[in-house]
Design an enzyme around this catalytic site. Structure first.
Site, PDB file in Angstrom:
ATOM      1  N   CYS A   1       0.814  -1.224   0.000  1.00 28.21           N
ATOM      2  CA  CYS A   1       0.000   0.000   0.000  1.00 28.21           C
ATOM      3  C   CYS A   1       0.837   1.260   0.000  1.00 28.21           C
ATOM      4  O   CYS A   1       0.457   2.268  -0.596  1.00 28.21           O
ATOM      5  CB  CYS A   1      -0.983  -0.012   1.162  1.00 28.21           C
ATOM      6  SG  CYS A   1      -0.241   0.179   2.799  1.00 28.21           S
ATOM      7  N   ASP A   2       2.011   1.255   0.664  1.00 26.00           N
ATOM      8  CA  ASP A   2       2.872   2.434   0.696  1.00 26.00           C
ATOM      9  C   ASP A   2       3.254   2.887  -0.711  1.00 26.00           C
ATOM     10  O   ASP A   2       3.462   4.075  -0.971  1.00 26.00           O
ATOM     11  CB  ASP A   2       4.188   2.159   1.445  1.00 26.00           C
ATOM     12  CG  ASP A   2       4.076   1.219   2.616  1.00 26.00           C
ATOM     13  OD1 ASP A   2       3.134   0.418   2.649  1.00 26.00           O
ATOM     14  OD2 ASP A   2       4.968   1.259   3.478  1.00 26.00           O
ATOM     15  N   ALA A   3       3.372   1.893  -1.606  1.00 25.34           N
ATOM     16  CA  ALA A   3       3.808   2.196  -2.969  1.00 25.34           C
ATOM     17  C   ALA A   3       2.881   3.183  -3.659  1.00 25.34           C
ATOM     18  O   ALA A   3       3.297   3.929  -4.552  1.00 25.34           O
ATOM     19  CB  ALA A   3       3.897   0.909  -3.784  1.00 25.34           C
ATOM     20  N   LEU A   4       1.622   3.211  -3.229  1.00 23.52           N
ATOM     21  CA  LEU A   4       0.669   4.105  -3.884  1.00 23.52           C
ATOM     22  C   LEU A   4       0.934   5.569  -3.540  1.00 23.52           C
ATOM     23  O   LEU A   4       0.517   6.464  -4.280  1.00 23.52           O
ATOM     24  CB  LEU A   4      -0.764   3.720  -3.499  1.00 23.52           C
ATOM     25  CG  LEU A   4      -1.185   2.317  -3.943  1.00 23.52           C
ATOM     26  CD1 LEU A   4      -2.641   2.069  -3.575  1.00 23.52           C
ATOM     27  CD2 LEU A   4      -0.968   2.128  -5.440  1.00 23.52           C
ATOM     28  N   PHE A   5       1.636   5.821  -2.454  1.00 25.13           N
ATOM     29  CA  PHE A   5       2.026   7.201  -2.120  1.00 25.13           C
ATOM     30  C   PHE A   5       3.316   7.584  -2.823  1.00 25.13           C
ATOM     31  O   PHE A   5       3.450   8.695  -3.329  1.00 25.13           O
ATOM     32  CB  PHE A   5       2.212   7.350  -0.611  1.00 25.13           C
ATOM     33  CG  PHE A   5       2.671   8.727  -0.194  1.00 25.13           C
ATOM     34  CD1 PHE A   5       1.756   9.720   0.095  1.00 25.13           C
ATOM     35  CD2 PHE A   5       4.026   9.033  -0.097  1.00 25.13           C
ATOM     36  CE1 PHE A   5       2.173  10.996   0.468  1.00 25.13           C
ATOM     37  CE2 PHE A   5       4.458  10.304   0.275  1.00 25.13           C
ATOM     38  CZ  PHE A   5       3.520  11.291   0.558  1.00 25.13           C
TER      39      PHE A   5
END
Length: 818
Positions: free
Chosen positions: A604-608
């Site tokens: 999920c961090d990758a989306l930021f």
């Protein structure tokens, strides 16, 4: 037992040595003094030495401002001012990438029209075989630091004066002086050929200069014998000088000498004429001996010289019975003789000696400086409880006894090289500046130091004004104040400089962008440029790793500001590689069991860190391929990791079935912060008519509705484990800051219902409560992949970045202007 005996012997030896030095009587005010980081920073990246002055000047014309100059650890010569009315701090680089050496910092002089003349030098030759000149740059307009004329190169050393073919030809340590009694003539003093004190004159406000001539010539008992010189004038008719024999590293007995110049001639302190200026250089035997090192048994080094209300000289110097024992001394001419007083044992050297290496500068004391408007006051850097602290010492009886007022106390970093602001009279709220060291091993990053890039010096320039107390976190001015405090603290307390272009710092830079967009204060943008230029605006290796994409949005933002194509050249190449080789058809967003999980947006961090970078590249270039690629890949990851049932995002597929110890689904607080902040950043850039914009809004609304349900109603924050607050029932800052950022943005843009404004404001107030008086934002969970416990003092750069992002939106929500 042996260690205890050793400590006792050292203590007794110190008492004996202090008694031998006949220290002055002191009365210490123990009720005052503050942690050094609670003071405002002129800059979070600046250093200076003490042989180039003045370093700071108060000038009152149209504005009431204190001006100063320094060099940062990228080699940029910077000028700044502190406005006493508006409290604004402005900075501007006047010379880029000169050299990483704190001896290069500038000296300042105002001309009759109120324009700044800035003198600086290059201490080392670098890769050049020819000695660099001195430099002068002048402001275009009175009391302005933004527009400057072209840098003048001052080749003032006279080749004819070289004592040998290989003698040093450098120009260091500039001291500019203007004398009213000589029709505004400018004198420039520096260390010149073979290290000798040298001067030049200008009769046209610095446009042209005479060839340099030696002021003082010590006996040539060894090569490159370089007397250290301090110079001062009140600008009327007299110039005061103090010299040493040479460098204390090279001298068995290093004396302190004095002379003064007036009306074309040099004199001793008693007025006895030595010689005319045409007959220079001065010889050692012609000077006043202020301090005799041989008689006293300790060599010395001069720190400052001033003139008292009677026109008599006052000198500050350090003496060294041993290299590890430094005493500060105060000398003044009584009208008949020299009065010398030993003030205090100041500790040893301040640089942090590397293990296995000999100390580069064993005579680098913390430092001292005289208040030139009141020579009965002096500022000292004294080692107290293993840390150098700044103190103000005041005498009323020619130095026999002193009142000591701590300025810094209980600090964690060394505070050194204080400088009393020239022209700051009694009542001026800003009397002193100093360096606060984050790291200081050696003054240079030249090859001979054998230091790594992240071992180079890093200091802040602190000003003797406390950071404002935050009493109303919703008042726009105080929002800016707390944002500045946290940003300044973070830059002065960097996380792993080996990762300065990784996602940790990239997230912080997004917050710094937000702060700059509110304040337009150049120092914040410039530090990002410094990093970008050092990294050649690259992202490092692993070009398909999402974490590496973070800084591409930062480089794109800088390009938007400065329109320099090199800022995005590499990033565009990387993004084009993504578009060509990481197509939606091949996408594999599984995390578990996927050998290529780092090359897709599988967590999920990758989306930021990645999608907003592509969106920003579209925004600054207009090339729609970046936006379309981002959109396709975002929804592939979202559809895989998003729980429609919970309106939250799993960190990755390993958590689909995993449960907490309390049997709850694991939805990571900061993980969902990354996601909602990513959606917000994308929406902020996405065209209103973009086909998938409604989907982003739908996702935004679902997540914010759920997050508002999960907000702790008592403290206004969110927990590290969103559905299992009992796991660790303490508000976590980084996730909470991302949520407040996203929700405040939604309020500002008409997407989130205004009925939620009280909850958002409550959350912001709670975040501000996590900022201590020094500007450190605490209660940040360290980097990881799921919820875990943290302490109140835990911090991280990405937490500060999220806080700054939230601050900008709250500022606008509360009526602050963009």
């Amino acid at each position: 037992m042996k260690k205890s005996i050793g400590v006792l012997v050292l203590f007794v030896s110190m008492l004996t040595l202090n008694a031998q030095q006949n220290l002055v009587k002191t009365k210490v005010n123990r009720t005052i003094g503050n942690h050094s980081e609670s003071y405002k920073s002129f800059t979070f990246n600046g250093s200076w030495c003490w042989y180039t002055d003045p370093r700071a000047v108060y000038f009152e014309g149209k504005y009431k401002r204190t001006y100063s100059g320094w060099i940062d650890n990228y080699g940029n010569i910077t000028i700044g001012f502190y406005d006493h009315d508006t409290k604004e701090i402005a900075t501007h680089i006047v010379e880029e990438n000169l050299e990483v050496d704190d001896h290069d910092h500038p000296s300042l002089l105002f001309d009759e029209a109120g324009r700044l003349l800035v003198f600086f030098n290059r201490h080392g030759y670098g890769e050049d075989t020819i000695a660099p000149p001195g430099f002068l740059i002048r402001a275009e307009n009175p009391e302005d630091i933004l527009q400057w004329k072209k840098v003048q190169e001052l080749y003032l050393n006279d080749e004819k004066l070289k004592p040998s073919r290989n003698a040093s030809f450098s120009q260091d340590y500039s001291h500019p002086i203007k004398l009213k009694a000589e029709q505004g003539r400018l004198y420039l003093f520096w260390r010149g050929i073979d290290g000798k004190p040298t001067y030049s004159i200008s009769n046209d406000n610095g446009e042209t200069w005479s060839k340099g001539k030696f002021v003082y010539m010590p006996d040539p008992i060894y090569a490159f014998r370089r007397p250290y010189t301090k110079v001062y004038s009140n600008g009327e008719s007299k110039i005061h000088f103090t010299f040493t024999d040479g460098h204390p590293d090279k001298e068995k007995n290093n004396n302190i000498y004095y002379t003064y110049y007036e009306n074309g001639a040099f004199y001793k302190a008693n007025g006895q004429k030595i010689k005319n200026i045409e007959d220079l250089p001065l010889k050692t035997k012609e000077l006043d001996i202020v301090y005799d090192a041989k008689k006293s048994g300790a060599k010395a080094w001069n720190w400052d010289i001033a003139e008292d209300e009677k026109g008599n000289p006052v000198i500050a110097y350090a003496k060294f019975p041993t290299d590890t024992t430094h005493y500060y001394c105060y000398a003044k001419w009584s009208g008949k003789d020299w009065i010398n007083k030993t003030l205090v044992h100041a500790g040893s050297w301040f640089p942090k000696t590397q293990e296995g290496r000999k100390e580069w500068a064993p005579h680098y004391s913390g430092g001292m400086n005289i208040d030139h408007e009141n020579t009965n006051e002096i500022y000292l850097s004294v080692k107290r409880n293993a840390v150098f602290e700044i103190e103000k010492w005041t005498t009323k009886n020619n130095g026999n006894s002193w009142k000591v007022e701590p300025i810094t106390k209980g600090s964690e970093k060394d505070n050194i090289r204080p400088f009393a602001v020239r022209g700051a009279k009694k009542g001026n709220p800003l009397q002193v500046l100093w360096m606060q060291n984050t790291k200081y091993i050696v003054y240079s990053h030249a090859a001979w130091t054998n230091t790594t890039w992240d071992e180079r010096f890093h200091s802040s320039i602190k000003i003797g004004v406390q950071s404002p107390e935050i009493t109303n976190p919703l008042e726009p001015k105080q929002i800016i104040d707390v944002m500045r405090q946290t940003a300044d603290w973070q830059f002065a307390n960097p996380f792993d400089l080996k990762q300065v272009i990784d996602w940790h710092w990239g997230t912080y830079y997004v917050g710094v962008e937000a702060l700059y967009e509110l304040t337009k204060e150049d120092r914040y943008k410039q530090e990002m440029i410094n990093v970008g230029e050092h990294a050649n605006y690259s992202i490092g290796g692993e070009i398909f790793h999402a974490d590496k994409a973070t800084v591409m949005s930062n480089w794109a933002w800088l390009y938007e500001e400065d329109k320099d194509p090199k800022m995005i050249e590499h990033s565009k190449w990387v993004m084009d590689a993504h578009i060509g080789l990481r197509t939606a058809r091949k996408a594999d967003v599984r995390f578990a069991g996927n050998p290529y999980f780092t090359e897709w947006w599988t967590w999920c961090d990758a989306l930021f860190v990645a999608p907003p970078a592509f969106a920003k590249m579209w925004d600054v270039t207009g090339e729609k391929k970046y936006l379309d690629y981002m959109d396709r890949m975002f929804w592939i990851s979202k559809d895989y990791l998003y729980s429609k049932e919970d309106s939250l995002m799993f960190r990755d597929d390993r958590y689909f079935k995993k449960r907490s110890e309390n049997g709850k689904k694991i939805f990571w607080g900061r993980g969902n912060g990354w996601v909602i902040a990513a959606v917000t950043r994308i929406l902020d850039l996405l065209p209103q008519d973009y086909p998938s914009r409604p989907k982003y809004i739908e996702m935004y609304n679902e997540m914010t509705a759920k997050l508002l349900e999960l907000q702790n109603k008592e403290d206004g924050m969110w927990r590290a484990s969103l559905l299992d607050p009992e796991f660790f029932d303490v508000g976590e800052t980084s996730g909470s800051a991302f949520y407040i950022y996203a929700m405040a943005w939604g309020l500002n843009n008409g997407i989130l219902d205004m009925k939620h404004r009280p909850a958002v404001e409550k959350g912001w107030i709670a975040l501000c409560d996590k900022v201590n008086k020094n500007g450190r934002l605490g209660s940040v969970q360290y980097d990881g992949v799921d919820p875990y416990k943290f302490k109140e003092d835990d911090w991280q750069v990405y937490g500060t970045g999220a806080f700054l992002m939230a601050g900008k939106e709250i500022y606008q929500l509360m009526g602050g202007s963009k």
